[in-house]
Design a protein around this motif. Structure first.
Motif, PDB file in Angstrom:
ATOM      1  N   PHE A  84       0.835  -1.195   0.000  1.00 15.17           N
ATOM      2  CA  PHE A  84       0.000   0.000   0.000  1.00 15.17           C
ATOM      3  C   PHE A  84       0.872   1.247   0.000  1.00 15.17           C
ATOM      4  O   PHE A  84       2.065   1.182   0.291  1.00 15.17           O
ATOM      5  N   CYS A  85       0.251   2.359  -0.368  1.00 17.78           N
ATOM      6  CA  CYS A  85       0.966   3.616  -0.486  1.00 17.78           C
ATOM      7  C   CYS A  85       0.285   4.624   0.434  1.00 17.78           C
ATOM      8  O   CYS A  85      -0.914   4.837   0.329  1.00 17.78           O
ATOM      9  N   ASP A  86       1.034   5.199   1.361  1.00 18.18           N
ATOM     10  CA  ASP A  86       0.457   6.159   2.294  1.00 18.18           C
ATOM     11  C   ASP A  86       0.117   7.481   1.605  1.00 18.18           C
ATOM     12  O   ASP A  86      -0.711   8.234   2.078  1.00 18.18           O
ATOM     13  N   LYS A  87       0.761   7.721   0.483  1.00 18.20           N
ATOM     14  CA  LYS A  87       0.604   9.006  -0.197  1.00 18.20           C
ATOM     15  C   LYS A  87      -0.723   9.081  -0.957  1.00 18.20           C
ATOM     16  O   LYS A  87      -1.452  10.058  -0.848  1.00 18.20           O
ATOM     17  N   CYS A  88      -1.028   8.025  -1.732  1.00 20.78           N
ATOM     18  CA  CYS A  88      -2.224   8.113  -2.591  1.00 20.78           C
ATOM     19  C   CYS A  88      -3.295   7.089  -2.206  1.00 20.78           C
ATOM     20  O   CYS A  88      -4.304   6.960  -2.872  1.00 20.78           O
ATOM     21  N   HIS A  89      -3.082   6.320  -1.129  1.00 20.75           N
ATOM     22  CA  HIS A  89      -4.033   5.325  -0.637  1.00 20.75           C
ATOM     23  C   HIS A  89      -4.264   4.176  -1.601  1.00 20.75           C
ATOM     24  O   HIS A  89      -5.280   3.497  -1.544  1.00 20.75           O
ATOM     25  N   TYR A  90      -3.296   3.963  -2.499  1.00 18.37           N
ATOM     26  CA  TYR A  90      -3.350   2.782  -3.359  1.00 18.37           C
ATOM     27  C   TYR A  90      -3.107   1.546  -2.496  1.00 18.37           C
ATOM     28  O   TYR A  90      -2.322   1.585  -1.545  1.00 18.37           O
ATOM     29  N   GLY A  91      -3.812   0.462  -2.787  1.00 23.14           N
ATOM     30  CA  GLY A  91      -3.559  -0.783  -2.066  1.00 23.14           C
ATOM     31  C   GLY A  91      -3.842  -1.962  -2.976  1.00 23.14           C
ATOM     32  O   GLY A  91      -4.722  -1.875  -3.833  1.00 23.14           O
ATOM     33  N   VAL A  93       8.370   1.514  -6.142  1.00 23.88           N
ATOM     34  CA  VAL A  93       7.636   2.711  -6.540  1.00 23.88           C
ATOM     35  C   VAL A  93       6.146   2.404  -6.696  1.00 23.88           C
ATOM     36  O   VAL A  93       5.776   1.418  -7.329  1.00 23.88           O
ATOM     37  N   CYS A  94       5.304   3.236  -6.083  1.00 25.73           N
ATOM     38  CA  CYS A  94       3.852   3.069  -6.201  1.00 25.73           C
ATOM     39  C   CYS A  94       3.445   3.221  -7.662  1.00 25.73           C
ATOM     40  O   CYS A  94       3.803   4.211  -8.302  1.00 25.73           O
ATOM     41  N   PRO A  95       2.699   2.246  -8.216  1.00 28.02           N
ATOM     42  CA  PRO A  95       2.358   2.320  -9.639  1.00 28.02           C
ATOM     43  C   PRO A  95       1.398   3.462  -9.953  1.00 28.02           C
ATOM     44  O   PRO A  95       1.248   3.848 -11.111  1.00 28.02           O
ATOM     45  N   ARG A  96       0.760   4.007  -8.924  1.00 25.57           N
ATOM     46  CA  ARG A  96      -0.228   5.043  -9.194  1.00 25.57           C
ATOM     47  C   ARG A  96       0.362   6.454  -9.085  1.00 25.57           C
ATOM     48  O   ARG A  96       0.111   7.298  -9.924  1.00 25.57           O
ATOM     49  N   CYS A  97       1.160   6.688  -8.021  1.00 25.01           N
ATOM     50  CA  CYS A  97       1.591   8.074  -7.784  1.00 25.01           C
ATOM     51  C   CYS A  97       3.102   8.253  -7.785  1.00 25.01           C
ATOM     52  O   CYS A  97       3.587   9.379  -7.704  1.00 25.01           O
ATOM     53  N   GLY A  98       3.849   7.172  -7.854  1.00 25.63           N
ATOM     54  CA  GLY A  98       5.298   7.314  -7.840  1.00 25.63           C
ATOM     55  C   GLY A  98       5.887   7.401  -6.439  1.00 25.63           C
ATOM     56  O   GLY A  98       7.093   7.541  -6.283  1.00 25.63           O
TER      57      GLY A  98
END
Ligand SMILES: [Zn+2]
Length: 565
Positions: free
Chosen positions: A223-230, A389-394
């Motif tokens: 998960f990504c804390d920046k864009c809430h991708y999970g 790297v988060c695939p959504r926001c980097g």
């Protein structure tokens, strides 16, 4: 509540037959007692926490205009055959017959009944949308009940169902429900990540799982804390952000490496890091031989590979097959005269220089190999890891274990089609309703609260779910003054609606202090020796902070602490 009258039996020792931390604390804090595999006695302290959770849940459902119903536990075979779930649900569904041999199932979830309700109450688009829920026991014939209450045979579920005139309206409501879920878990102090999921037996348009983060869990999630991708770790895509480094060619040299078929042996022999190596794995993908290259410290993500190759079966190649491409088992690499093999490298290797790789000869590797030394295709073939790297926001990805607490589904017309659940739309035409369903497992939710809120001494319950906000300890019940003053504070808190536990047991002070910590009451007020000076001791469970207060100020002080917790 007076402890002497309360059925709360804690235990000091860690139970030996439980497989999770949360479960261990639940047993020790006298919340549950195992009856047999997957079945539990839920004791008063557990039920008090459950009532708090249910209270917040009902508020959350109200916030999305969802109203409470109660369906029968038994569903007839005919009803479940109509939706196709009598067979589709498999052996996990409990089935039984009545005295006339009419067959029933104990409802796994209630899409069928909800659809029947929609069919009988909705006439036109004016009756839509509407949304209903229930909080009810469910039963699953689990093959291997495990993790205590997390995978029990009997559990409590909140299941909600919504009905809509259009897919757009369903989608808008789905988003509201998603927000209500996030808010609900936040109120309980649980960190969750919504993860795009696979609908499984439910079918439908799209769905999300709400995974509680923990040290232990059923599935690895990123998960990504920046864009809430999970997402489930297996499915996290790694974008191709690596530039191929083609500066060096032909610098490589042979190195003799006997008995080093495994990376660990090589690392030891050559005194290098696993990330200095490239692993070459050969697969038989439905008859086609494929060599996959990943960095030495990575694992091949076979789900990604299968998807890329569009094949159902994926097996590691046999020694004979490896020989057939012109290589040697344990010393496989992409260089030299290979035949009948497709070579695919993971993106990450593009950016590597001077690495070590198999030389396709027994007991030989090549050192200082670079990308210009061989040819391959590039693809995303590994598992995402912490800091990828988060695939959504980097941003940076984090990896943790997760437990599924809730699952929401945009079902579309999956059920309403089968039950011919129609309405008359604004244009006068008869149409099939759109449907969504939204579940939450309650015992698991309690387990996750404990999983995320404990220390080595026991539970540290958030105020929103603590059955008692204050624990008043009488150190010596033979001392009349202590009993009297403690009871006065107890009465005052009770009168003002602050739930309080009065520890009036004829037990040692140590036992009472330990229990306060174990069951996780947010604030303790102790009536002991300090009372001779007109003082009590107050402790905040979460911080361990202790302070003394004049006995007459104790009430005010406790209220102030609770307000700031
Ligand atoms: Zn992100």
């Amino acid at each position: 509540m007076k402890y002497s009258k309360f059925l709360l039996k804690t235990q000091k020792e860690k139970p030996s037959d439980v497989d999770s931390t949360a479960m261990s604390y639940m047993v020790r804090a006298g919340m549950i007692k195992k009856v047999s595999a997957g079945l539990f006695h839920y004791m008063p302290y557990f039920n008090m926490i459950m009532r708090k959770v249910e209270f917040q849940l009902r508020r959350a459902m109200e916030s999305v205009d969802c109203s409470e119903v109660k369906f029968p536990l038994l569903v007839s075979k005919e009803t479940l055959e109509k939706s196709g779930r009598w067979n589709a649900f498999g052996k996990e569904m409990f089935k039984l017959a009545d005295r006339n041999q009419a067959e029933y199932a104990i409802s796994p979830t209630n899409e069928e009944y909800a659809t029947l309700v929609a069919g009988s109450f909705v006439r036109s688009y004016n009756d839509l949308p509407f949304s209903i829920y229930q909080i009810q026991k469910k039963y699953r014939d689990e093959i291997r009940p495990r993790d205590g209450v997390v995978r029990a045979r009997e559990f409590t579920m909140k299941d909600a169902y919504s009905f809509h005139a259009s897919e757009e309206d369903l989608s808008a409501y789905y988003k509201r429900m998603a927000k209500a879920y996030t808010d609900f878990f936040t109120t309980l102090g649980i960190k969750t990540v919504p993860v795009v999921a696979d609908g499984g037996a439910m079918g439908g348009l799209y769905c999300d799982e709400y995974m509680a983060i923990g040290d232990e869990g059923e599935a690895e999630i990123a998960f990504c804390d920046k864009c809430h991708y999970g997402a489930n770790l297996e499915t996290v895509e790694i974008n191709d952000t690596f530039k191929e480094d083609m500066r060096f060619k032909g610098n490589y040299k042979e190195v003799i490496t006997p008995d080093t078929k495994r990376i660990v042996d090589l690392v030891k022999m050559l005194q290098r890091e696993p990330s200095d190596f490239v692993k070459s794995m050969v697969y038989n993908a439905g008859g086609q031989l494929v060599m996959v290259l990943v960095r030495g410290d990575r694992e091949v993500n076979e789900a990604k590979l299968a998807k890329l190759l569009k094949c159902d079966s994926l097996e590691l190649a046999t020694e004979k097959e490896i020989k057939s491409i012109g290589s040697v088992m344990g010393y496989v690499g992409p260089m030299g005269n290979l035949k009948n093999v497709r070579i695919i490298g993971d993106y990450e290797i593009k950016a590597m220089t001077n690495f070590i790789i198999g030389a396709n000869k027994p007991n030989v590797h090549y050192m200082d190999v670079n990308n210009a030394d061989f040819k391959c295709e590039w693809a995303d073939l590994r598992f995402a890891t912490e800091n990828d790297v988060c695939p959504r926001c980097g941003g940076k990805l984090r990896v943790a274990m997760g437990n599924e607490l809730g699952h929401i589904f945009a079902l579309g017309t999956r059920y309403t089609d089968k039950f011919k659940t129609t309405f008359v739309d604004a244009d006068g035409k008869e149409k099939i309703m759109q449907m969504g369903c939204y579940g939450i497992g309650l015992e698991r939710t309690v387990a996750s609260i404990i999983d995320q809120h404990h220390d080595e001494k026991g539970l540290v319950l958030p105020l929103s779910v603590a059955p008692f906000k204050v624990d008043i300890i009488i150190v010596d019940t033979k001392k009349e003054n202590q009993v009297q003053k403690a009871t006065e504070l107890y009465d005052k808190l009770e009168e003002n609606g602050i739930p309080v536990l009065l520890d009036d047991r004829k037990a040692g002070a140590g036992v009472k202090f330990n229990d306060f910590e174990l069951i996780g009451v947010p604030v303790r007020v102790t009536f002991g020796r300090a009372l001779e000076n007109g003082e009590v001791e107050i402790e905040i469970r979460k911080t361990g902070e202790r302070l003394n207060a004049k006995v007459d100020d104790a009430y005010k002080m406790v209220c102030k602490i609770l307000k700031n917790l």
